[in-house]
Design an enzyme around this catalytic site. Structure first.
Site, PDB file in Angstrom:
ATOM      1  N   GLY A 199       0.770  -1.233   0.000  1.00 31.09           N
ATOM      2  CA  GLY A 199       0.000   0.000   0.000  1.00 31.09           C
ATOM      3  C   GLY A 199       0.800   1.283   0.000  1.00 31.09           C
ATOM      4  O   GLY A 199       0.236   2.352  -0.243  1.00 31.09           O
ATOM      5  N   ASP A 200       2.101   1.208   0.253  1.00 29.83           N
ATOM      6  CA  ASP A 200       2.938   2.421   0.255  1.00 29.83           C
ATOM      7  C   ASP A 200       4.371   2.018  -0.089  1.00 29.83           C
ATOM      8  O   ASP A 200       5.316   2.347   0.623  1.00 29.83           O
ATOM      9  CB  ASP A 200       2.867   3.099   1.621  1.00 29.83           C
ATOM     10  N   LEU A 201       4.506   1.297  -1.197  1.00 29.26           N
ATOM     11  CA  LEU A 201       5.753   0.598  -1.487  1.00 29.26           C
ATOM     12  C   LEU A 201       6.713   1.458  -2.303  1.00 29.26           C
ATOM     13  O   LEU A 201       6.855   1.290  -3.506  1.00 29.26           O
ATOM     14  CB  LEU A 201       5.465  -0.722  -2.216  1.00 29.26           C
TER      15      LEU A 201
END
Length: 291
Positions: A199-201
């Protein structure tokens, strides 16, 4: 020697059953204070502290995300052990296993790509999650939807767009472009099952373990479209091409995925616009006009 507040120190010592003997600053993101702590028997742990009004629920959500990834992660990917998360006076803290880091060895990137592909095969009946969480310090809703266009529209793009509009970062014309784009999502994205994503890679949210494995940190998980993770990896410089080749070999993406990356990046750019201001506005406007 750096210090933690007395209340944070007391709570950590109670959790670990040992006294802290050393505290050192480490990098830990833009919104938290991060420390490496050493206790009496020589063990080391990582702790994040935040004094914001949402600090405790933010760390609770991060801990839940780490546990979800840990239960689903393939052998190629490590997730730090969660130890404790507690309010502490006006602050809150998140206590985790400390990861000794190294440098990428030969084979690191293909293994990371294969591991992410395997993680993305973890699916669910619907897009979303059974709880809300955070993206950075901003709330992120995860209401359940049967299809990706509905989820991306109502849980991602429109909430961030509305926030930016209320802060006068976007104007009425921008919102009209955004709403028009949302109506096209069903034609732009291929139909895929929900995938468990980090989700926030971006490059700040993985580590290289001394054993050569990739370690995922700071998640913002949901059952989402797997291209969202790939879009984020490309937003700030991108990962090496061998990462994407290995991903494709393990779990092939539908044709045109690279052309769709700006669609996924739009959400993250809106988040950055709301958190950090107008330097991200030209990129947002470019994507809105592109589609």
């Amino acid at each position: 020697m750096y210090y933690l507040s007395e209340v944070v120190t007391n709570k950590i010592e109670a959790q670990l059953g040992q006294s802290l003997i050393e505290v050192s600053p480490v990098s830990g993101g833009d919104i938290n204070d991060a420390r490496l702590i050493t206790v009496q028997d020589g063990q080391q742990f990582f702790v994040k502290i935040n004094e914001g009004p949402q600090a405790y629920p933010m760390f609770q959500a991060e801990a839940r995300g780490l546990e979800m990834l840990r239960s689903a992660a393939p052998a190629e990917i490590l997730i730090p052990d969660f130890i404790a998360c507690e309010p502490a006076g006006e602050a809150a803290f998140l206590l985790l296993e400390y990861i000794q880091t190294g440098t990428p060895l030969s084979g690191f990137w293909p293994a990371f790509g294969r591991g992410l592909a395997k993680l993305h095969r973890q699916s669910n009946d619907q897009f979303g999650l059974d709880h809300a969480n955070f993206i950075g310090r901003l709330p992120q809703s995860n209401g359940a939807h049967d299809d990706w266009p509905g989820f991306y529209t109502h849980e991602r793009l429109l909430p961030q767009g509305k926030m930016a509009y209320e802060q006068t970062l976007l104007d009425l014309k921008d919102m009209q472009y955004l709403e028009r784009l949302c109506k096209q999502l069903g034609d732009l994205y291929p139909t895929e099952p929900p995938a468990l994503i980090h989700g926030d890679l971006w490059s700040g949210n993985y580590l290289v373990h001394t054993n050569g494995q990739a370690v995922l940190i700071d998640p913002s998980v949901a059952y989402s479209h797997r291209e969202m993770d790939l879009a984020m990896t490309r937003l700030f410089g991108g990962f090496p091409e061998e990462f994407y080749r290995a991903y494709q070999e393990s779990y092939p993406l539908d044709s045109g995925w690279e052309d769709r990356l700006p669609l996924g990046q739009l959400y993250y750019l809106l988040v950055h616009l709301n958190m950090f201001g107008t330097s991200y506005l030209p990129s947002v406007k470019r994507i809105l006009k592109q589609f």
